[in-house]
Design a protein around this motif. Structure first.
Motif, PDB file in Angstrom:
ATOM      1  N   ILE A 122       0.623  -1.550  10.874  1.00 30.42           N
ATOM      2  CA  ILE A 122       1.566  -1.601   9.758  1.00 30.42           C
ATOM      3  C   ILE A 122       2.569  -0.458   9.945  1.00 30.42           C
ATOM      4  CG2 ILE A 122       1.824  -1.693   7.257  1.00 30.42           C
ATOM      5  CD1 ILE A 122      -1.248  -2.012   7.114  1.00 30.42           C
ATOM      6  N   SER A 123       3.833  -0.772   9.921  1.00 34.77           N
ATOM      7  CA  SER A 123       4.856   0.262  10.026  1.00 34.77           C
ATOM      8  C   SER A 123       4.692   1.265   8.893  1.00 34.77           C
ATOM      9  CB  SER A 123       6.252  -0.379   9.960  1.00 34.77           C
ATOM     10  OG  SER A 123       7.242   0.609   9.867  1.00 34.77           O
ATOM     11  N   LYS A 124       4.439   2.537   9.231  1.00 36.21           N
ATOM     12  CA  LYS A 124       4.156   3.549   8.214  1.00 36.21           C
ATOM     13  C   LYS A 124       5.315   3.724   7.249  1.00 36.21           C
ATOM     14  CE  LYS A 124      -0.024   4.739   9.422  1.00 36.21           C
ATOM     15  NZ  LYS A 124      -0.323   3.602  10.277  1.00 36.21           N
ATOM     16  N   ARG A 125       6.532   3.572   7.727  1.00 37.02           N
ATOM     17  CA  ARG A 125       7.669   3.774   6.838  1.00 37.02           C
ATOM     18  C   ARG A 125       7.864   2.600   5.885  1.00 37.02           C
ATOM     19  NH1 ARG A 125      12.759   1.705   9.256  1.00 37.02           N
ATOM     20  NH2 ARG A 125      13.859   3.372   8.180  1.00 37.02           N
ATOM     21  N   HIS A 126       7.112   1.529   6.088  1.00 36.70           N
ATOM     22  CA  HIS A 126       7.226   0.357   5.211  1.00 36.70           C
ATOM     23  C   HIS A 126       5.939   0.079   4.441  1.00 36.70           C
ATOM     24  CE1 HIS A 126      11.128  -0.705   6.811  1.00 36.70           C
ATOM     25  NE2 HIS A 126      10.655  -0.569   8.030  1.00 36.70           N
ATOM     26  N   LEU A 127       4.991   0.993   4.505  1.00 38.73           N
ATOM     27  CA  LEU A 127       3.695   0.785   3.855  1.00 38.73           C
ATOM     28  C   LEU A 127       3.749   1.162   2.377  1.00 38.73           C
ATOM     29  CD1 LEU A 127       0.573   0.284   4.046  1.00 38.73           C
ATOM     30  CD2 LEU A 127       0.372   2.740   4.516  1.00 38.73           C
ATOM     31  N   THR A 128       3.148   0.318   1.538  1.00 36.95           N
ATOM     32  CA  THR A 128       2.954   0.653   0.126  1.00 36.95           C
ATOM     33  C   THR A 128       1.555   1.210  -0.081  1.00 36.95           C
ATOM     34  OG1 THR A 128       4.518  -1.051  -0.562  1.00 36.95           O
ATOM     35  CG2 THR A 128       2.977  -0.259  -2.232  1.00 36.95           C
ATOM     36  N   TYR A 129       0.523   0.467   0.295  1.00 32.76           N
ATOM     37  CA  TYR A 129      -0.858   0.948   0.287  1.00 32.76           C
ATOM     38  C   TYR A 129      -1.716  -0.040   1.059  1.00 32.76           C
ATOM     39  CZ  TYR A 129      -1.214  -2.300  -3.745  1.00 32.76           C
ATOM     40  OH  TYR A 129      -1.153  -3.394  -4.575  1.00 32.76           O
ATOM     41  N   PHE A 130      -2.943   0.375   1.396  1.00 34.06           N
ATOM     42  CA  PHE A 130      -3.922  -0.551   1.964  1.00 34.06           C
ATOM     43  C   PHE A 130      -5.299  -0.176   1.452  1.00 34.06           C
ATOM     44  CE2 PHE A 130      -3.800   2.851   5.162  1.00 34.06           C
ATOM     45  CZ  PHE A 130      -5.148   3.063   5.458  1.00 34.06           C
ATOM     46  N   GLY A 131      -6.255  -1.082   1.599  1.00 32.19           N
ATOM     47  CA  GLY A 131      -7.606  -0.816   1.131  1.00 32.19           C
ATOM     48  C   GLY A 131      -8.622  -1.723   1.784  1.00 32.19           C
ATOM     49  N   PHE A 132      -9.871  -1.319   1.676  1.00 29.30           N
ATOM     50  CA  PHE A 132     -10.996  -2.058   2.243  1.00 29.30           C
ATOM     51  C   PHE A 132     -12.094  -2.103   1.191  1.00 29.30           C
ATOM     52  CE2 PHE A 132     -15.046  -1.965   4.712  1.00 29.30           C
ATOM     53  CZ  PHE A 132     -14.941  -3.203   5.328  1.00 29.30           C
ATOM     54  N   VAL A 133     -12.551  -3.300   0.857  1.00 30.23           N
ATOM     55  CA  VAL A 133     -13.546  -3.485  -0.200  1.00 30.23           C
ATOM     56  C   VAL A 133     -14.859  -3.915   0.430  1.00 30.23           C
ATOM     57  CG1 VAL A 133     -14.073  -4.673  -2.365  1.00 30.23           C
ATOM     58  CG2 VAL A 133     -11.681  -4.229  -1.740  1.00 30.23           C
ATOM     59  N   PHE A 134     -15.908  -3.130   0.173  1.00 30.84           N
ATOM     60  CA  PHE A 134     -17.230  -3.486   0.709  1.00 30.84           C
ATOM     61  C   PHE A 134     -18.324  -2.874  -0.152  1.00 30.84           C
ATOM     62  CE2 PHE A 134     -20.918  -2.858   3.534  1.00 30.84           C
ATOM     63  CZ  PHE A 134     -21.145  -4.189   3.867  1.00 30.84           C
ATOM     64  N   ASN A 135     -19.351  -3.662  -0.403  1.00 27.21           N
ATOM     65  CA  ASN A 135     -20.540  -3.202  -1.098  1.00 27.21           C
ATOM     66  C   ASN A 135     -20.199  -2.535  -2.431  1.00 27.21           C
ATOM     67  OD1 ASN A 135     -23.310  -2.932  -1.379  1.00 27.21           O
ATOM     68  ND2 ASN A 135     -23.379  -0.942  -0.342  1.00 27.21           N
TER      69      ASN A 135
END
Length: 600
Positions: free
Chosen positions: A272-285
């Motif tokens: 993901i282009s860092k200058r275009h990132l809003t947020y990211f996440g990983f859902v587990f357990n």
């Protein structure tokens, strides 16, 4: 304030898009929010904020100043050791001079702007305070009289600093939403107040999620505090307390490697282009591992309330889930109902709608299209009237204005036009079952979103301009997500299998098909490795990808680079961006290190 730095023109593409300049690599957000404090993410130390604040000082807020640009976003954060507010805010906050004050610096896009773009819409809204929380009475999309912008207002914080004398300090997140569009520009406001007076209000927006236009907006406005009792204030506080209590447990993404040492957490967010990132996440357990929320001026102070557009992830989470809920309530035959029996405007179509079902239309397999080329029909933003028309009558006419090209159910052609049609069909069917006052989006909110804990900020959607933008819901785009919303929705679909507290909410067979849990109903081919079923995408992985088995990964995609991936081991990965980045292989492989996608 200075004269506008630049002006700008509205294009049809803004209905879909925008993006930022160089930003810092994301770090982290707070863990699950306790009821009384949020850890500060400011680059200014708490001690400096309390004793020698240099940004947004008492004098600057009371008497005004002109910094020439937005502030470091850390200046809006409540310090970890902030003192309790000395006052209770309840009443209306009114901004003055919105139509003449405001700065803009265009970073990307057409520099010939409408002269109203730099100015905020009129702002005269009610708030209540609960402890150190500052709660807007109206949540979700707020339709304004401004020609360009609508608002979304989120809860903020109230505290006291030594340098503020007899005043208390407030900051709260807000967003500007381009009218009729999913594009969103996130920012913060701040001011000082006591029992009956208020300072000037500083505001800025320094982050957006959209494709074609990027800009900083900022300014300082005179304001009026109208203290007074707010209707149902105690209920608003109680509902907000419930909202906090229902938050999905959250940890910073860096914590993932500590909880699961076999995992390289840096692989999440790759591609993901860092200058275009809003947020990211990983859902587990049962945990939502979330990145930071970078802006052009540091880390966003309210990452937990940073809203990103759904774009086409709404196709999966709105009409598709609404159909699944209707089928569970009224029987699976709902999916086989005919469009022509519920959307009379089909009669003016040059296509053939005689045997097209709700299911065909949700699958984008109506057989009515002009070009079979990938996205050829879809991405004519500047020429097709569907993307320009704002009223229902013209928009539905444009949605139906396509010739017959194939038998229904035989060929997948991606078309948001069809999603608008099936959303209307579902709306009209619901009214036959539940009465003429029923609304298909409000039905989704009450029957699905509220039961799974999706908060009030997501309880509104884009609609046609009829009745002052309160007409037919778009369906194909027009929602806004915070990370908590995505965690709850993916957990509901991928782990709970459409159940809430032991009750099946969504029709299990339709959901199984969408989630690729039914090998006899994979959906329609997109290419040799991808399919589309019930408005969900899916991709197959097997030996060529280094796995010992074959499995399918359902996902939702949004135009600007919105990705929500649900993996067979019960984990989910998501991100919001605006560079049309669509990649998740590294996250898929790292998730496999935690729990294998292939059965033993």
């Amino acid at each position: 304030m200075k004269k506008h730095k630049i002006t700008l023109a509205i294009t049809a593409l803004i209905l879909f898009a925008c993006s930022p300049a160089e930003i810092k690599t994301p770090t982290l957000i707070s863990t699950k929010i306790p009821p009384t404090s949020i850890p500060a993410t400011s680059t200014v130390s708490p001690a400096t904020q309390l004793i020698e604040r240099t940004l947004l000082t008492f004098d600057q807020l009371m008497n005004g100043f002109d910094p020439g640009s937005p502030m470091d976003d850390g200046a809006f954060s409540m310090p970890e050791d902030a003192k309790p507010a000395a006052h209770i805010f309840e009443g209306r906050l009114e901004l003055n001079g919105e139509d003449t004050t405001g700065e803009i610096l265009v970073l990307r896009g057409d520099p010939d702007l409408d002269p109203q773009v730099p100015h905020l819409p009129e702002f005269n809204l009610e708030f209540v305070q609960s402890g150190d929380y500052f709660i807007p009475v109206q949540r979700g999309l707020i339709v304004t009289d401004h020609p360009i912008w609508n608002y979304i207002i989120e809860p903020g914080r109230v505290w006291r600093e030594e340098g503020d004398g007899s005043y208390s300090r407030v900051s709260f997140p807000f967003a500007l939403v381009w009218k009729g569009s999913n594009a969103i520009f996130n920012g913060v406001m701040t001011f000082l107040f006591n029992d009956d007076s208020i300072s000037k209000v500083w505001y800025q927006t320094t982050q957006e999620t959209t494709i074609s236009f990027s800009a900083d907006l900022w300014g300082q406005l005179d304001a009026t505090y109208h203290p007074g009792s707010v209707k149902d204030a105690d209920q608003i506080r109680a509902l907000f307390a419930d909202e906090l209590a229902q938050r999905f447990p959250t940890k910073p993404i860096e914590q993932l490697a500590e909880d699961y040492p076999q995992v390289d957490a840096t692989q999440f967010g790759r591609g993901i282009s860092k200058r275009h990132l809003t947020y990211f996440g990983f859902v587990f357990n049962g945990v939502n591992y979330v990145s930071g929320c970078p802006t052009r001026y540091g880390e966003y102070s309210y990452c937990e309330y940073l809203r990103a557009p759904s774009y086409s992830t709404a196709k999966s989470t709105f009409p598709s889930l609404a159909l699944m809920r209707l089928a569970q309530m009224y029987g699976p035959g709902v999916a086989e109902l005919l469009i022509k029996d519920y959307v009379p405007e089909y009669r003016d179509s040059p296509g053939d709608w005689s045997t097209v079902t709700f299911d065909h239309t949700l699958d984008m397999a109506t057989g009515n299209f002009r070009s079979a080329g990938y996205m050829d029909d879809e991405e004519n933003f500047d020429t097709d009237p569907f993307w320009i028309e704002e009223y229902y009558a013209e928009r539905i006419a444009a949605a139906f204005n396509w010739p017959h090209g194939a038998e229904p159910g035989s060929q997948w052609i991606y078309r948001t036009f069809d999603t608008f049609i099936v959303t209307r069909a579902l709306h009209n069917y619901l009214q036959t079952a539940a009465g003429s006052d029923a609304d298909i989006f409000n039905f989704l909110v009450s029957e699905v979103f509220i039961p799974i804990g999706v908060g009030p900020g997501a309880h509104t959607t884009l609609r046609t301009k009829d009745d002052n933008w309160r007409g037919q819901p778009y369906g194909g785009y027009g929602l806004w997500w915070i990370p908590d919303d995505i965690a709850k929705i993916t957990n509901f679909l991928n782990v709970d299998k459409g159940m809430v507290a032991g009750e099946q909410i969504l029709h299990p067979e339709l959901l199984a098909a969408a989630m690729q849990s039914d090998p006899n109903d994979r959906g329609l081919d997109i290419d040799s490795r991808s399919k589309y079923n019930n408005a969900f995408w899916a991709r197959v992985y097997n030996q060529r990808d280094g796995y010992d088995c074959e499995f399918w990964v359902p996902h939702m995609l949004g135009y600007s680079g919105i990705v929500i991936v649900m993996m067979p081991n019960g984990s989910s990965y998501y991100y919001a961006s605006d560079n049309r980045d669509f990649t998740w292989l590294e996250a898929l492989n790292e998730s496999n290190r935690i729990a294998p996608h292939c059965p033993p």
